[in-house]
Design a protein around this motif. Structure first.
Motif, PDB file in Angstrom:
ATOM      1  N   THR A 108     -35.977  -9.732  17.161  1.00  0.00           N
ATOM      2  CA  THR A 108     -36.675  -9.993  15.919  1.00  0.00           C
ATOM      3  C   THR A 108     -36.546  -7.862  16.088  1.00  0.00           C
ATOM      4  O   THR A 108     -36.392  -7.457  14.483  1.00  0.00           O
ATOM      5  N   ALA A 111     -33.594  -6.462  15.261  1.00  0.00           N
ATOM      6  CA  ALA A 111     -33.340  -6.627  13.592  1.00  0.00           C
ATOM      7  C   ALA A 111     -34.462  -5.666  12.350  1.00  0.00           C
ATOM      8  O   ALA A 111     -34.027  -5.375  11.365  1.00  0.00           O
ATOM      9  N   LYS A 112     -35.537  -5.405  12.885  1.00  0.00           N
ATOM     10  CA  LYS A 112     -36.326  -4.781  12.167  1.00  0.00           C
ATOM     11  C   LYS A 112     -35.859  -3.431  11.756  1.00  0.00           C
ATOM     12  O   LYS A 112     -36.544  -2.937  10.678  1.00  0.00           O
ATOM     13  N   GLU A 115     -33.161  -3.591   9.558  1.00  0.00           N
ATOM     14  CA  GLU A 115     -33.520  -4.326   8.078  1.00  0.00           C
ATOM     15  C   GLU A 115     -33.566  -2.609   7.910  1.00  0.00           C
ATOM     16  O   GLU A 115     -33.060  -2.319   6.319  1.00  0.00           O
ATOM     17  N   GLN A 123     -33.967 -10.010   7.361  1.00  0.00           N
ATOM     18  CA  GLN A 123     -34.231  -9.231   8.662  1.00  0.00           C
ATOM     19  C   GLN A 123     -33.893 -10.295   9.555  1.00  0.00           C
ATOM     20  O   GLN A 123     -33.342 -10.319  10.880  1.00  0.00           O
ATOM     21  N   TRP A 124     -33.775 -11.900   9.422  1.00  0.00           N
ATOM     22  CA  TRP A 124     -33.589 -13.167   9.541  1.00  0.00           C
ATOM     23  C   TRP A 124     -32.185 -12.738   9.730  1.00  0.00           C
ATOM     24  O   TRP A 124     -31.164 -13.488  10.839  1.00  0.00           O
ATOM     25  N   TRP A 126     -29.846 -10.471  10.231  1.00  0.00           N
ATOM     26  CA  TRP A 126     -29.467  -9.429  11.695  1.00  0.00           C
ATOM     27  C   TRP A 126     -30.315  -9.510  13.097  1.00  0.00           C
ATOM     28  O   TRP A 126     -29.310  -9.441  13.970  1.00  0.00           O
ATOM     29  N   TYR A 352     -39.791 -16.516  12.725  1.00  0.00           N
ATOM     30  CA  TYR A 352     -39.780 -16.467  11.642  1.00  0.00           C
ATOM     31  C   TYR A 352     -40.696 -17.244  10.473  1.00  0.00           C
ATOM     32  O   TYR A 352     -41.319 -17.910   9.536  1.00  0.00           O
TER      33      TYR A 352
END
Length: 476
Positions: A108, A111-112, A115, A123-124, A126, A352
């Motif tokens: 996570t 991903a942030k 993104e 994000q999900w 990535w 998420y």
């Protein structure tokens, strides 16, 4: 090949050296240090020094046992032999649980960042991409894991080293083209003193930084797949002092010297980004985001490797499905990796879908596992030293200092940290909540371990007469 297993010696000495150096530098150092500085001021250096000393002592104990008996199960396998099957089962599964939850946290975080660079991918998406790529890396071969980690860790090491050098040059006023007006060692004592919130803030700081040290033990797990396990363990154990001293204490010293501890930019931008920005370095935020992303990917890569190897070891010892102990022709424990990554994907989904309920429970219930592992290492070493001295004293190439007194003192310090955490009652992720939920999960795992051990014991006792009868018939 590791004796008695299908794992292959695919990690080279350079891989192990970099894994040992980089393993101690977690993403938590970059991301979490700002909250520690806000809590303890410059005194956070003492918090890092205290936890660093604890890690050095624990790693010395682990190094003693692992150098004598390198294995993919590391401390879990040592606990199994020294304390009993229940101990190896419990600490092994708790450690596996810790790392598969970390997979979701790091996926996570990565991903942030990604993104922010490429917002066209959600994000999900990535998180899925990152997890899939690193799963493929681990499935390919142990050498591909080692190669990826070599470069990931290398970037972290170079980045921290460059940060320290540049920061010190600025503090001494010899960095060309930079006007760092705030940079001075006087920041350590000005602005309310070295301990602006009092001596108690040192222990509060310990609670904030202790978990950023988790990962130091990865080198002993990976040593089982190296060319020379004993040499690899000995080298990583002996170098832990300077690694913690340079990368943790050195870099934090530079941060709190470049800027006053209460500078608003530290909380807003993050400690390392704020420190670089104070020097007027162009694109400091992007540079640090790249380094943090590298640390996240490194943690993900090592987390998946570590979880799968612990599952493999549990499978070997009959404490997990036998499929976990099977390897491919390339020496990869396929089922162990798949099971670990599936739980990781599930945890990402919870992050998420249910971030404030299920995922928060997972985070809190695995939060104190690092301290449980270190405590298990202490008690295992107390017993294993006697076993090694009796059976193979020549294997004691690494020795714990002042045995057994320093081992007992370390165990007491860990219990003290756990006890202090129980006094922290602020927020949903307070120290008390973390310890209580982690203890609850540990109690469930321990109950399963005890029940399993009793069932196995009954089966062995029931099988013994049949074996004796068969031997009599054969000899008769």
């Amino acid at each position: 090949m590791t004796p008695g297993s299908g794992l292959q010696a695919g990690l080279k000495n350079r891989h192990l050296s970099m894994i040992a150096i980089g393993g101690v530098i977690g993403a938590g150092l970059f991301v979490g240090s700002s909250s520690g500085i806000a809590t303890a001021g410059p005194g956070i250096l003492l918090s890092y020094a205290l936890v660093g000393t604890l890690v050095v002592l624990v790693m010395r104990m682990l190094g003693e046992m692992s150098a004598a008996n390198p294995t993919s199960g590391s401390f879990s396998a040592h606990a199994d032999r020294a304390l009993g099957r229940w101990a190896g089962f419990s600490i092994g599964w708790l450690y596996w649980f810790f790392w598969v939850v970390v997979l979701a946290v790091e996926a996570t975080a990565g991903a942030k960042i990604l993104e922010g660079w490429i917002p066209a991918v959600p994000q999900w998406g990535w998180a899925l991409i990152v997890m899939t790529v690193l799963t493929a890396t681990n499935l390919a071969s142990v050498s591909s894991y080692g190669e990826f980690e070599f470069w990931f860790a290398g970037i972290k090491v170079v980045a921290i080293g460059a940060f320290i050098v540049v920061g010190l040059l600025a503090i001494f006023g010899v960095l060309p083209g930079v006007h760092a007006e705030k940079a001075t060692f006087a920041n350590l004592s000005n602005h309310g003193g070295f301990l602006p919130h009092g001596p108690g803030s040192i222990l509060t700081g310990v609670l904030l930084v202790v978990f950023s040290f988790m990962g130091s033990e990865i080198a002993t797990l990976a040593a089982g797949e190296s060319e020379d396990p004993q040499r690899a363990v000995t080298k990583s154990t002996n170098s832990i002092i300077w690694r913690i001293g340079v990368f943790y204490l050195g870099s934090i010293l530079v941060v709190v010297s470049l800027l006053p501890w209460n500078d608003p930019s530290i909380a807003k931008e993050g400690s390392y980004v704020a420190a670089l920005n104070s020097l007027g370095i162009a694109h400091a935020g992007e540079i640090m985001n790249f380094i943090v992303l590298t640390s996240v990917l490194s943690c993900l890569n090592s987390g998946l490797y570590t979880a799968s190897r612990m599952a493999f070891s549990l499978g070997q010892r009959g404490d997990a499905p036998k499929a976990f102990a099977r390897t491919t022709s390339r020496g990869v424990p396929l089922a162990a990796i798949i099971a670990s990554v599936l739980f990781g994907f599930l945890a990402v989904f919870f992050n998420y879908k249910y971030p404030d309920t299920i995922f928060l429970f997972l985070i809190n219930s695995s939060g104190a596992v690092a301290l449980f592992v270190w405590l298990a290492i202490c008690f295992s070493q107390l017993r294993m030293r006697k076993i090694i001295q009796r059976e193979a004293p020549e294997k004691l190439v690494v020795r714990m200092w002042l045995y057994p007194y320093l081992t007992w003192a370390t165990a007491g310090l860990i219990v003290g940290v756990l006890g202090y955490m129980l006094t922290d009652t602020k927020g949903e992720s307070s120290g008390r909540t973390t310890v209580e939920l982690s203890l609850a999960v540990a109690a469930v795992v321990l109950l399963v371990a005890v029940v399993k051990q009793k069932i196995d014991s009954r089966r062995e006792n029931a099988a013994a007469p049949a074996v004796d009868a068969a031997e009599k018939v054969t000899t008769g």
